[in-house]
Design a protein around this motif. Structure first.
Motif, PDB file in Angstrom:
ATOM      1  N   LEU A 136     108.985 -62.199  22.389  1.00 38.95           N
ATOM      2  CA  LEU A 136     107.774 -61.682  21.751  1.00 38.95           C
ATOM      3  C   LEU A 136     106.814 -62.838  21.528  1.00 38.95           C
ATOM      4  N   PRO A 139      99.532 -57.620  16.031  1.00 34.41           N
ATOM      5  CA  PRO A 139     100.047 -57.115  17.307  1.00 34.41           C
ATOM      6  C   PRO A 139     100.884 -58.177  18.017  1.00 34.41           C
ATOM      7  N   ALA A 140     102.059 -57.783  18.480  1.00 30.39           N
ATOM      8  CA  ALA A 140     102.943 -58.686  19.219  1.00 30.39           C
ATOM      9  C   ALA A 140     102.941 -58.285  20.685  1.00 30.39           C
ATOM     10  N   ARG A 141     103.117 -59.264  21.552  1.00 32.69           N
ATOM     11  CA  ARG A 141     103.099 -59.011  22.990  1.00 32.69           C
ATOM     12  C   ARG A 141     104.481 -59.291  23.569  1.00 32.69           C
ATOM     13  N   ASP A 152     100.525 -69.812  16.761  1.00 32.87           N
ATOM     14  CA  ASP A 152     100.943 -69.039  17.929  1.00 32.87           C
ATOM     15  C   ASP A 152     102.432 -69.252  18.147  1.00 32.87           C
ATOM     16  N   PHE A 173     103.399 -63.711  19.282  1.00 25.03           N
ATOM     17  CA  PHE A 173     102.644 -63.202  18.140  1.00 25.03           C
ATOM     18  C   PHE A 173     102.096 -64.391  17.348  1.00 25.03           C
ATOM     19  N   ALA A 195     108.230 -57.430  15.621  1.00 24.73           N
ATOM     20  CA  ALA A 195     107.014 -56.889  16.230  1.00 24.73           C
ATOM     21  C   ALA A 195     106.174 -56.142  15.203  1.00 24.73           C
TER      22      ALA A 195
END
Length: 200
Positions: free
Chosen positions: A170, A156-158, A183, A172, A151
């Motif tokens: 994750l 930014p990672a989701r 992606d 990202f 992360a």
């Protein structure tokens, strides 16, 4: 990776740190059976031993007489190697860490909320251990990094919902070998990277 002499099927007895490592491995076997088999052989245990350790762990966790998760970790792993206060957002918690011989550079961490409940439990990098260099997709190999490290490297990672307990994801963007941003969706078990999918 730590090694122990090979042995035959183990006799029932107290649940030990070795058994706990087998629980970690059992959850990872669906994603990386080859890595898990190698680690299991290093530990000198059979597939049946791994399954039995997981069965016993689940039975302890689900027992009506079960202690809280923190007490269970202490009884199996002993006193934490380190304890520390940590503030995450508005929550102040206590971080307990134990060594994991299979992964000498990692620690198993349990985060305790003020009421004593464990609200997160996963593998993290040991203090002072060198962090992996994560620059491209090629660096994201199974077991190469923790979820926090990925992360941070590809922010930014989701967060993504995990497919089962102790699993996280994750989303990202990361560069491939040609420098093109892709992606990605990475899957983690007990906080350790298992695999990365790339969207075409």
């Amino acid at each position: 990776m730590g090694c122990m002499p090979a042995s035959s099927s183990r006799a029932p007895g107290p649940f030990t740190p070795l058994d706990f490592q087998l629980v970690l491995l059992r959850r990872m076997a669906d994603h990386n059976p080859g890595l898990v088999d190698g680690a299991r052989r290093d530990l000198g245990v059979s597939v049946a031993d791994m399954r039995e350790a997981n069965r016993r762990w689940q039975a302890m966790a689900r027992s009506p007489r079960s202690r809280g998760a923190a007490s269970r970790y202490r009884s199996v792993l002993g006193a934490p190697e380190t304890t520390a206060r940590r503030t995450i957002g508005d929550l102040e918690c206590e971080a307990l860490r134990w060594p994991v011989p299979l992964w000498p550079d990692l620690r198993f961490e349990a985060l305790l909320a003020p009421n004593g409940a464990v609200w997160n439990e996963y593998l993290v990098r040991a203090p002072g251990a060198p962090a992996p260099r994560l620059r491209t997709l090629d660096d994201l190999t199974p077991w190469s990094c923790t979820i926090d490290e990925a992360a941070h490297a590809f922010a930014p990672a989701r967060p993504l919902e995990g497919t089962a307990p102790t699993r996280w994801g994750l989303a990202f963007r990361a560069p491939d070998a040609n420098g093109e941003l892709r992606d990605c969706a990475a899957e983690f078990t007990w906080g350790l990277l298992q695999r990365v999918g790339v969207r075409d």
